[in-house]
Design an enzyme around this catalytic site. Structure first.
Site, short mmCIF file in Angstrom:
data_model
loop_
_atom_site.label_atom_id
_atom_site.label_comp_id
_atom_site.label_asym_id
_atom_site.label_seq_id
_atom_site.Cartn_x
_atom_site.Cartn_y
_atom_site.Cartn_z
N VAL A 1 11.86 57.85 26.94
CA VAL A 1 10.47 57.68 27.39
C VAL A 1 10.06 56.22 27.50
O VAL A 1 8.96 55.92 27.96
CB VAL A 1 9.47 58.47 26.51
CG1 VAL A 1 9.76 59.96 26.54
CG2 VAL A 1 9.43 57.93 25.09
N TYR B 1 1.81 52.71 14.32
CA TYR B 1 1.92 54.15 14.62
C TYR B 1 0.52 54.73 14.82
O TYR B 1 0.26 55.46 15.79
CB TYR B 1 2.63 54.83 13.45
CG TYR B 1 2.79 56.33 13.56
CD1 TYR B 1 3.72 56.90 14.43
CD2 TYR B 1 2.01 57.19 12.78
CE1 TYR B 1 3.88 58.28 14.51
CE2 TYR B 1 2.17 58.56 12.85
CZ TYR B 1 3.09 59.11 13.72
OH TYR B 1 3.25 60.47 13.79
#
Ligand code: NAD
Length: 251
Positions: free
Chosen positions: A64, A154
């Site tokens: 990705v 994150y």
């Protein structure tokens, strides 16, 4: 009989992505199983479980971090099944980094996978979908509703996913294509079982005791919600995010 629908799922060689592929198999939705060559996960095991559930799938390598790779991945559904109805942007990485060690490089590496990777997947998916198409991106309580020390990159990526999905939903509404997110809590998968970047087996067990439901979640419990969000049952639901955490964040 209407023709069976087709889906792409990134990161489907393990964890939540695998559970989504199996969920779809049981509902006669054909899947392109995205597998990342750099990881030790076994896409053939996903394929085996799909077949056991009576479904149809193909395995396709996708990174990705690459637009070309994601475009080829989405195109595989069209080439293989003649259509693309659903896209699940599930692939993600989790890395631990205290703020003082969170270099620009680590920040960009995280966002490239967990945020831009979602953009690439939704963009490639939407370009090949017609009316009735639906997409789901996988966020996290760390991005949605919960602070998590040493995971700022994150959390930022997963928070970004929520804004991305809302805007995409507004833009694609007139084409009758929906975009939603799920916000998993603690789910037992290879990612959370990693003792370096996440809680590890013992940490997960302990954390489970503090969750109102009394345990951490199973990947299938997230897959059910993703399946609902792409299904016609959620036909008027778009731009939303559903928390799947056994009550962890409302405690
Ligand atoms: P997982 O590690 O089993 O799954 C992640 C998948 O992403 C793996 O199969 C991996 O190969 C793939 N991947 C990694 N980098 C990639 C890349 N560059 N290109 C393509 N694929 C790549 O863990 P999981 O828990 O099933 O994770 C699925 C999603 O759920 C992730 O986005 C994760 O952040 C999110 N999530 C998980 C939890 C949890 O507690 N497990 C909680 C909140 C959110």
């Amino acid at each position: 009989m209407p023709e069976a629908k087709a889906a792409i799922v990134t990161g489907a060689a393990s964890g939540i992505g695998r559970a989504v592929a199996v969920h779809y198999a049981a509902r006669n939705i054909r899947t392109v199983i995205g597998t990342f060559p750099g990881d030790p996960h076994d896409p053939e095991e996903t394929l085996r479980q799909v077949k056991d559930a009576g479904g149809q799938a193909v395995v396709h390598e996708v990174d990705v971090r690459s637009t070309d790779s994601v475009e080829a991945f989405a195109q595989r559904a069209v080439d293989e099944y003649g259509r693309l109805d659903y896209a699940v942007a599930n692939a993600g990485i989790l890395r631990n980094a205290p703020l003082g060690e969170l270099s620009d490089e680590r920040w960009h590496d995280m966002l490239d996978v967990d945020l831009t990777g979602v953009l690439r997947t939704l963009r490639a998916g939407a370009a090949r979908m017609g009316e009735g198409g639906a997409m789901v991106a996988v966020s996290s309580i760390a991005g949605g509703v919960y602070g998590w020390e040493e995971h700022a990159h994150y959390a930022a990526a997963k928070a970004g996913v929520l804004g991305l999905v809302r805007s995409v939903a507004v833009e694609l509404g007139p084409r009758q294509i929906r975009a939603n997110a799920v916000i998993p809590g603690l789910i037992e998968t290879p990612q959370s079982l990693d003792p370096v970047n996440s809680l590890g087996p013992e940490g997960l067990r302990r954390a489970g005791n503090d969750i109102p439901w009394g345990r951490v979640g199973h990947p299938e419990e997230v897959a059910e919600v993703i399946g609902f969000l792409t299904s016609p049952a959620a036909n008027y639901v778009t731009g939303q995010a559903i928390v799947v955490d056994g009550g962890l964040t409302v405690k």
